[in-house]
Scaffold this motif. Structure first.
Motif, PDB file in Angstrom:
ATOM      1  N   GLY A 163     -18.714  40.309  -3.054  1.00  0.00           N
ATOM      2  CA  GLY A 163     -17.478  40.696  -2.209  1.00  0.00           C
ATOM      3  C   GLY A 163     -17.870  41.686  -0.963  1.00  0.00           C
ATOM      4  N   ILE A 164     -19.100  41.525  -0.682  1.00  0.00           N
ATOM      5  CA  ILE A 164     -19.422  42.448   0.600  1.00  0.00           C
ATOM      6  C   ILE A 164     -19.538  41.649   1.739  1.00  0.00           C
ATOM      7  N   PRO A 165     -19.164  42.318   2.884  1.00  0.00           N
ATOM      8  CA  PRO A 165     -18.961  41.792   4.335  1.00  0.00           C
ATOM      9  C   PRO A 165     -20.159  41.458   4.813  1.00  0.00           C
ATOM     10  N   GLU A 166     -21.155  40.790   4.421  1.00  0.00           N
ATOM     11  CA  GLU A 166     -22.479  40.385   4.750  1.00  0.00           C
ATOM     12  C   GLU A 166     -22.673  40.107   6.009  1.00  0.00           C
ATOM     13  N   LEU A 167     -21.741  39.154   6.692  1.00  0.00           N
ATOM     14  CA  LEU A 167     -21.970  38.798   8.206  1.00  0.00           C
ATOM     15  C   LEU A 167     -21.573  40.023   9.097  1.00  0.00           C
ATOM     16  N   LEU A 168     -20.830  40.860   8.675  1.00  0.00           N
ATOM     17  CA  LEU A 168     -20.442  42.004   9.553  1.00  0.00           C
ATOM     18  C   LEU A 168     -21.682  43.042   9.646  1.00  0.00           C
ATOM     19  N   ILE A 169     -22.176  43.239   8.502  1.00  0.00           N
ATOM     20  CA  ILE A 169     -23.331  44.257   8.245  1.00  0.00           C
ATOM     21  C   ILE A 169     -24.493  43.550   9.069  1.00  0.00           C
ATOM     22  N   ALA A 170     -24.686  42.343   9.002  1.00  0.00           N
ATOM     23  CA  ALA A 170     -25.784  41.896   9.788  1.00  0.00           C
ATOM     24  C   ALA A 170     -25.661  42.148  11.274  1.00  0.00           C
ATOM     25  N   ALA A 171     -24.345  41.838  11.694  1.00  0.00           N
ATOM     26  CA  ALA A 171     -23.843  42.316  12.989  1.00  0.00           C
ATOM     27  C   ALA A 171     -24.038  43.533  13.351  1.00  0.00           C
ATOM     28  N   ILE A 172     -23.767  44.452  12.644  1.00  0.00           N
ATOM     29  CA  ILE A 172     -23.932  46.063  12.987  1.00  0.00           C
ATOM     30  C   ILE A 172     -25.325  46.207  12.995  1.00  0.00           C
ATOM     31  N   ARG A 173     -26.257  45.594  12.242  1.00  0.00           N
ATOM     32  CA  ARG A 173     -27.737  45.885  12.645  1.00  0.00           C
ATOM     33  C   ARG A 173     -28.128  45.367  13.826  1.00  0.00           C
ATOM     34  N   GLU A 174     -27.631  44.160  14.161  1.00  0.00           N
ATOM     35  CA  GLU A 174     -28.117  43.532  15.484  1.00  0.00           C
ATOM     36  C   GLU A 174     -27.492  44.417  16.515  1.00  0.00           C
ATOM     37  N   ALA A 175     -26.608  45.029  16.449  1.00  0.00           N
ATOM     38  CA  ALA A 175     -25.962  46.001  17.520  1.00  0.00           C
ATOM     39  C   ALA A 175     -26.646  47.316  17.714  1.00  0.00           C
ATOM     40  N   GLY A 176     -27.532  47.697  16.576  1.00  0.00           N
ATOM     41  CA  GLY A 176     -28.444  48.773  16.655  1.00  0.00           C
ATOM     42  C   GLY A 176     -27.523  50.279  16.622  1.00  0.00           C
ATOM     43  N   THR A 177     -26.287  50.274  16.152  1.00  0.00           N
ATOM     44  CA  THR A 177     -25.640  51.282  16.205  1.00  0.00           C
ATOM     45  C   THR A 177     -26.025  52.400  15.131  1.00  0.00           C
ATOM     46  N   ARG A 178     -26.480  53.745  15.488  1.00  0.00           N
ATOM     47  CA  ARG A 178     -27.139  54.482  14.694  1.00  0.00           C
ATOM     48  C   ARG A 178     -26.228  55.621  14.018  1.00  0.00           C
TER      49      ARG A 178
END
Length: 246
Positions: A31-46
């Motif tokens: 049940g992990i939000p894997e698509l949103l996690i991938a998008a956060i990585r792509e956004a580079g938010t630190r």
């Protein structure tokens, strides 16, 4: 106003900023939000603080944000499946706030319910309680735990309608429900979005009032620890015949 967005990147547009607190649903890789996690990585938010039961595994789930050094601090209860998590913590690169599992879930639930704090006996007398206010009730000592209110909640459900009502499948409910409620903004990813009115009201696990943005997508659904039995050896014809005569 529609809650449905075409993809994870657009659903997170305008919500991410450095130093934010994110509450993430899921348990292990369930049940992990894997698509949103991938998008956060792509956004580079630190410099992220992430409240989640654990941090996925190496190379998947929240583990990808650890690998990219986007997480500064974790608020977790179980971290035993991620070698990179362990390495960063032991080397002083990652801050960690340990929480008993039930306490972490209740901290999220309390934050979502507008409860700033609660007392619990769990953790009294351990490092978990150090530096926290204590109070005696009915002859027992309790420790004060603060509710969690996150800047953003990211969750994963099985099905949703267009208004954001969510249905989770079996154990994927885990931390997703309390995590969703404690976010100032909640973005949910699901496998299927159905028209409003299609869901049985008694089957809805999270009302759409908690969900602000919604996406549908394909999910990998990895198994965290694959455990299988060896295939039984085939019996000889003589053994099979003897067995049939018993």
């Amino acid at each position: 106003m529609t809650k449905v967005y075409p993809d994870a990147r657009s659903a997170l547009d305008g919500l991410l900023f450095d130093g934010m607190l994110i509450a993430a649903g899921g348990f292990g890789l369930c049940g992990i939000p894997e698509l949103l996690i991938a998008a956060i990585r792509e956004a580079g938010t630190r410099d992220l603080t992430v409240a989640s039961n654990n941090a996925g595994v190496d190379g998947f789930g929240l583990g990808v944000l650890l690998e990219s050094r986007q997480v500064r601090r974790m608020m977790s209860s179980y971290v035993g499946e991620n070698a990179e998590f362990m390495r960063q913590y032991l080397s002083g690169e990652l801050e960690l706030e340990f929480n008993p599992q039930g306490t972490l879930a209740e901290r999220m639930r309390a934050g979502g319910a507008g409860i700033p704090g609660f007392y619990t006996r769990t953790g009294v007398g351990t490092v978990v309680a150090e530096g926290k206010p204590h109070m005696d009730f009915d002859g027992q000592t309790y420790v004060l735990e603060r509710g969690i209110v996150a800047d953003l909640a990211i969750v994963k459900a099985w099905k949703a309608d267009e208004t954001g009502n969510l249905v989770f499948r079996k154990t994927a409910r885990n931390f997703n429900v309390p995590a969703a409620t404690c976010g100032r903004v909640c973005v949910a990813e699901v496998e299927e979005i159905v028209p409003a009115g299609s869901l049985d009201p008694d089957a809805i696990h999270l009302p759409g009032i908690y969900v602000h943005r919604l996406i549908a997508g394909a999910h990998e659904k990895r198994i965290e620890q694959r455990t299988v039995r060896a295939r039984p050896e085939a019996r000889s014809d003589d053994t099979a015949a003897a067995g049939s005569e018993v």
